[in-house]
Structures are given as C-alpha cells and as structure tokens.
Design an enzyme around this catalytic site. Structure first.
Site, short mmCIF file in Angstrom:
data_model
loop_
_atom_site.label_atom_id
_atom_site.label_comp_id
_atom_site.label_asym_id
_atom_site.label_seq_id
_atom_site.Cartn_x
_atom_site.Cartn_y
_atom_site.Cartn_z
N HIS A 1 -24.84 19.23 42.70
CA HIS A 1 -25.71 19.61 41.59
C HIS A 1 -27.17 19.47 42.02
O HIS A 1 -27.52 18.54 42.76
CB HIS A 1 -25.46 18.72 40.38
CG HIS A 1 -24.18 19.03 39.66
ND1 HIS A 1 -24.09 19.04 38.28
CD2 HIS A 1 -22.94 19.33 40.12
CE1 HIS A 1 -22.86 19.34 37.92
NE2 HIS A 1 -22.13 19.51 39.03
N TYR B 1 -22.96 28.39 28.06
CA TYR B 1 -22.82 27.60 26.83
C TYR B 1 -22.08 28.41 25.76
O TYR B 1 -22.70 29.21 25.06
CB TYR B 1 -24.20 27.17 26.33
CG TYR B 1 -24.90 26.26 27.30
CD1 TYR B 1 -24.81 24.88 27.17
CD2 TYR B 1 -25.61 26.78 28.39
CE1 TYR B 1 -25.42 24.03 28.08
CE2 TYR B 1 -26.22 25.93 29.31
CZ TYR B 1 -26.11 24.57 29.15
OH TYR B 1 -26.71 23.74 30.06
N ARG C 1 -29.64 36.67 33.65
CA ARG C 1 -30.74 36.55 34.61
C ARG C 1 -30.38 35.61 35.75
O ARG C 1 -30.73 35.85 36.91
CB ARG C 1 -32.01 36.08 33.89
CG ARG C 1 -32.69 37.16 33.05
CD ARG C 1 -34.08 36.73 32.62
NE ARG C 1 -34.04 35.63 31.67
CZ ARG C 1 -33.98 35.78 30.35
NH1 ARG C 1 -33.93 37.00 29.82
NH2 ARG C 1 -33.95 34.74 29.55
N ALA D 1 -31.90 27.56 23.08
CA ALA D 1 -31.90 29.01 22.94
C ALA D 1 -32.26 29.43 21.52
O ALA D 1 -31.87 28.78 20.55
CB ALA D 1 -30.55 29.59 23.33
N GLU E 1 -15.20 17.75 38.61
CA GLU E 1 -16.56 17.22 38.68
C GLU E 1 -16.54 15.70 38.69
O GLU E 1 -15.81 15.07 37.93
CB GLU E 1 -17.38 17.72 37.50
CG GLU E 1 -18.83 17.22 37.52
CD GLU E 1 -19.65 17.82 36.40
OE1 GLU E 1 -19.84 19.05 36.42
OE2 GLU E 1 -20.09 17.06 35.51
N ARG F 1 -12.18 9.70 36.70
CA ARG F 1 -10.82 9.22 36.47
C ARG F 1 -9.87 10.39 36.71
O ARG F 1 -10.11 11.50 36.27
CB ARG F 1 -10.64 8.69 35.04
CG ARG F 1 -11.57 7.53 34.68
CD ARG F 1 -11.33 6.31 35.57
NE ARG F 1 -9.99 5.77 35.43
CZ ARG F 1 -9.69 4.76 34.64
NH1 ARG F 1 -10.64 4.18 33.91
NH2 ARG F 1 -8.45 4.31 34.58
#
Length: 312
Positions: free
Chosen positions: A92, A161, A180, A168, A32, A288
């Site tokens: 994203h 997560y 979902r 949540a 990423e 990096r």
C-alpha cells in the site's frame, strides 16, 4: 392448521439444495495484512500468512499507516514476502503527508526489492479531519497512479466504494473518480468492505454502465469484533445492517461462538456474490487466518499441494 404463504416460502428455502454444495472452487482470492508492531504480532502475522499461503492467493497486500507511520514496517513485511514466498506481494502507498520525492523514493525501493504491485490510495489524515494534499505531493490517487506509472510498469490496484466515498459529492462523482484512476494506469479496483451483496452488485452494474471494464474485486471483512467494525464502518461510510448487529449480541464473552457467526454471515454473503457471477474475492484478514480460510473452504477452494506431494 393452515400454513401461511410465508411459511411455505420458508419451507421451500429450507428444503433447497445446501447453499455450499458442489461448488467448483473456481474462485481467485487475495488477502490483506497490516504490518506488525511487536515480535508477538509479527509471529502471528507469519503464522497467518503460512496458513493462507497454500490457498494460492493471487497476491497479498500490506497496509500503510496514516501519514506513512508504518513505512519501514510495511516495506520490511512486503520485502520478506517477496523473498520467502512465491505469492506476489502488494504494498500500500498513500499520498498523505509525503512529498512526491518521498513517495517516488519509496516506490523505487519497492521495485528494487522485487515488488511489482502497488495498492495506490489517497489516504486519510491521521486523527481524522478534512484531507489536505501535501504542498509538494500528489493531490490525489489519480496523480499517484500516474506518478507510479512514470517510475516503473507497476501493477496497480486502487480503491472503490460501493456505498460511495464519504468525500464524494454523489455516486456519479465517485464513479467518475474511479474511472480517472483506472484511466491513469490502474489495473483493478478493490472495494471497501460492505455487508450487502446487493450494494456490490448494483455498484458493479453502475460501473459497467459508466464505461468501466477493469476488474472490480469485492473487499470482504469477516466481522468478529462488532465495536471495532462499527468504528471502521463510520470512517468509510459503510452501513452495518441491524440484523447483523443483533446476531452478535450476547457473544462478547464467547469468542468461539463469535467466530462461527462471523464465518457464517460472511460466507453466505460471498455465496450470494458468487451466484451473481463474482469469482474474485479480497479478504481483510486483520492478521487472523481462521475466518478467511473457513470462508474460502466453504466456497470450494482447497490448498494447492507442493509439487513433491503431487508427484508422490
């Protein structure tokens, strides 16, 4: 002198086979990046990308600033990767402060640029605070995934997560929301970063028990800046072990030593995940290359030589 049981156990661990010996290099990786703000940052990003590119990542993703603040820069970075590399880019996309029409326009522009992979996220409110959906927008990531699928057959990744999303009500509610998102058309989940392999493995088992069979890829953040990591962890509810913080004490003015410690800690965690059956890893590079490259190397991954080099 009498040797204690603890000492004997430690001696056995020290005498065991080297942790990273004889790994097959049978892992898949993705990386990423965030879109650069300046020419200098852009040069660093592309140096990082070109360093990691020979590791043949399955995809590389580019983040999207809060409220779409980096929309143009994200699009430009993703489009350049799509045009200049064989590595598939993933863009994203969030729901924050954007109408359905605006998001659909961005998604169609990605499709037209050859981008087939979207990381679909609800997103966070700029500056913090409780999330509020745009009155004409997608209410959450579930709606976003379904909306993207109506536009084109995107490959879609969503967030997971291991230590529960801060919004949540409970772990089960968080798992239900993940299911979902996947049922709406997502292909895989990429987790928020974590620092306990057990947290991920427990989450993976709980997801399977909840009927989730899509791939769940652990997100790995090699830590070199502890204060920055603390801020990020506070935002997403990730626990940083006290022992890990202690390892970085006294290294503020020793960047090379910090790099060594960071690579060692993250590589050992990845090795324990590998022992638990994990074969895919997603690295948060912070633009990096060194730490992510070193960890991949320790896990047995080697650069893929260009075809002309193989022929020679």
């Amino acid at each position: 002198m009498t040797t204690s049981l603890d000492a004997l156990a430690e001696a056995r661990r020290a005498a065991a086979s080297p942790l990273f010996a004889n790994l097959e290099g049978d892992i898949g990786v993705s990386f990423e990046f965030f879109p650069p703000k300046t020419e200098k940052m852009e040069a660093q990003l592309w140096d990082t990308f070109r360093t990691l590119e020979p590791l043949a990542p399955r995809f590389v993703s580019v983040t999207y600033g809060a409220g779409g603040s980096t929309r143009e820069r994200t699009h430009a970075t993703v489009a350049r990767i799509a045009s200049e590399s064989a590595v598939p880019p993933a863009a994203h996309l969030t729901c924050v402060e954007a109408s359905r029409g605006e998001i659909e326009e961005v998604a169609r522009a990605y499709w037209d640029a050859g981008v087939r992979h979207i990381v679909a996220l609800r997103g966070d409110v700029p500056g913090g605070g409780a999330y509020r959906a745009h009155p004409d927008g997608f209410a959450n990531a579930v709606e976003l995934v379904a909306g993207l699928k109506r536009i084109a057959p995107f490959d879609i990744s969503v967030a997971a997560y291991p230590e529960v999303h801060p919004d949540a009500d409970c772990p089960q509610a968080d798992l239900d929301n993940l299911k979902r998102k996947l049922d709406a058309g997502a292909t895989r989940a990429i987790t928020q970063f974590f620092f306990s392999p057990e947290a991920f493995l427990r989450f993976r088992d709980a997801a399977a028990a909840a009927g989730i069979d899509a791939p769940i890829v652990p997100g790995i953040l090699p830590v070199s800046n502890v204060s920055q990591t603390r801020r990020m962890a506070d935002m997403c509810g990730t626990a940083i072990p006290a022992w890990m913080i202690a390892l970085f004490e006294g290294l503020d003015d020793l960047p090379a030593a910090r790099q060594l410690v960071a690579a060692t800690v993250a590589a050992e965690m990845c090795r324990r995940l590998y022992a638990g059956g994990v074969r895919d890893f997603h690295f948060y590079t912070l633009n990096r290359a060194e730490l992510s490259y070193a960890i991949c190397h320790m896990l047995g991954l080697r650069p893929v030589a260009p075809a002309k080099d193989k022929a020679a």
